[in-house]
Design a protein around this motif. Structure first.
Motif, PDB file in Angstrom:
ATOM      1  N   SER A  25     -19.264  -9.466  -3.807  1.00  0.00           N
ATOM      2  CA  SER A  25     -19.481 -10.295  -2.623  1.00  0.00           C
ATOM      3  C   SER A  25     -20.424 -11.459  -2.939  1.00  0.00           C
ATOM      4  O   SER A  25     -20.181 -12.608  -2.524  1.00  0.00           O
ATOM      5  N   ARG A  58      -5.065 -10.948   0.940  1.00  0.00           N
ATOM      6  CA  ARG A  58      -5.924  -9.848   1.392  1.00  0.00           C
ATOM      7  C   ARG A  58      -6.329  -8.886   0.269  1.00  0.00           C
ATOM      8  O   ARG A  58      -6.518  -7.709   0.506  1.00  0.00           O
ATOM      9  N   SER A  69      -8.759  -6.909  -1.628  1.00  0.00           N
ATOM     10  CA  SER A  69     -10.062  -6.486  -1.125  1.00  0.00           C
ATOM     11  C   SER A  69     -11.140  -6.610  -2.185  1.00  0.00           C
ATOM     12  O   SER A  69     -10.872  -6.546  -3.386  1.00  0.00           O
ATOM     13  N   GLN A  70     -12.366  -6.768  -1.745  1.00  0.00           N
ATOM     14  CA  GLN A  70     -13.483  -6.825  -2.672  1.00  0.00           C
ATOM     15  C   GLN A  70     -13.725  -5.468  -3.324  1.00  0.00           C
ATOM     16  O   GLN A  70     -14.243  -5.406  -4.441  1.00  0.00           O
ATOM     17  N   ASP A  71     -13.340  -4.399  -2.648  1.00  0.00           N
ATOM     18  CA  ASP A  71     -13.430  -3.072  -3.267  1.00  0.00           C
ATOM     19  C   ASP A  71     -12.503  -2.996  -4.478  1.00  0.00           C
ATOM     20  O   ASP A  71     -12.880  -2.464  -5.532  1.00  0.00           O
ATOM     21  N   ASN A  72     -11.272  -3.517  -4.347  1.00  0.00           N
ATOM     22  CA  ASN A  72     -10.339  -3.536  -5.473  1.00  0.00           C
ATOM     23  C   ASN A  72     -10.860  -4.413  -6.604  1.00  0.00           C
ATOM     24  O   ASN A  72     -10.762  -4.055  -7.781  1.00  0.00           O
ATOM     25  N   ASN A 124       0.808  -1.225   0.000  1.00  0.00           N
ATOM     26  CA  ASN A 124       0.000   0.000   0.000  1.00  0.00           C
ATOM     27  C   ASN A 124       0.841   1.275   0.000  1.00  0.00           C
ATOM     28  O   ASN A 124       0.460   2.274   0.599  1.00  0.00           O
ATOM     29  N   ARG A 141     -19.401  -3.497  -5.163  1.00  0.00           N
ATOM     30  CA  ARG A 141     -18.832  -4.407  -4.174  1.00  0.00           C
ATOM     31  C   ARG A 141     -19.842  -5.479  -3.782  1.00  0.00           C
ATOM     32  O   ARG A 141     -19.475  -6.631  -3.543  1.00  0.00           O
TER      33      ARG A 141
END
Length: 225
Positions: free
Chosen positions: A187, A169, A171-174, A31, A183
């Motif tokens: 999911s 890790r 992310s589902q946002d990414n 990050n 999102r």
């Protein structure tokens, strides 16, 4: 029928080892921003180890992930074609080892070493072919298929026909940004893939993709966009 030989990845380390000045090797944690959109484009980067995402932000502040890069990828090469400013932001997704090569040095090296120049062009063309496939995928396939294809790409599916762990890790946002959906849709599909045994999560947060997920990409059915 003769067996086709797989194209072997280019080992760029001997080339990097031959550069004594004009090159900087750096370690980045996850990050971390390598460069920002709009900054001067004055160098090319080589990703020795890790995952890097390239994202673009619109004037309205909307961000879209345009590429995920892995070991052995170059990025920032637009400066060699007259790009004065970075058109994307490069951010590490995992711990990374990078080599930064100054623009003038990279241009001179490619001009002087024709064999290396050909390999570099082939590397970029191969990557651009994948970008074109990503665009076609975005235009014509459902969000379920796009997510399945993205997971297979992140897991390097097809290399020695084995399941591999995706970026820890992620992310589902990414994933939603990369696929071009919400999102909540990501999911929903991730839960569906897990229930079908196409993916599974490890205790450390990593994600393993199994070959069965390929059936979602090849199936003409699937849910709507």
């Amino acid at each position: 029928m003769k067996n086709k030989k797989k194209t072997q990845p280019v080992d760029w380390e001997p080339f990097l080892a031959g550069i004594s000045s004009g090159k900087t090797v750096a370690e980045y944690g996850a990050n971390r921003t390598i460069f920002w959109q709009g900054e001067p484009a004055d160098s090319v980067f080589y990703l020795r180890r890790g995952k890097v995402k390239l994202s673009v932000t619109s004037h309205e502040g909307k961000e879209a992930i345009v590429a995920i890069l892995g070991d052995g990828d170059f990025f920032g090469e637009g400066c060699l074609a007259g790009q004065s400013l970075r058109i994307a932001t490069a951010t590490t997704m995992t711990d990374c080892t990078l080599a930064r090569i100054e623009k003038a040095l990279m241009a001179h090296t490619l001009h002087e070493q024709h064999d290396l120049s050909e390999l570099f062009v082939m590397h970029l063309l191969s990557r651009n072919i994948r970008y074109e496939a990503d665009l076609v995928d975005q235009l014509f396939n459902s969000s379920e298929k796009r997510l399945a294809r993205m997971l297979l790409l992140l897991a390097h599916f097809g290399k020695e026909s084995r399941s591999e762990t995706v970026v820890p890790r992620v992310s589902q946002d990414n994933l939603a940004q990369m696929v071009g959906t919400t999102r909540s849709r990501v999911s929903h599909f991730m839960n569906k893939f897990r229930e079908l045994g196409f993916i599974n999560y490890s205790d450390s947060g990593g994600l393993t993709v199994h070959s069965g997920l390929l059936s979602v990409v090849l199936n003409d059915g699937g849910e709507q966009r």
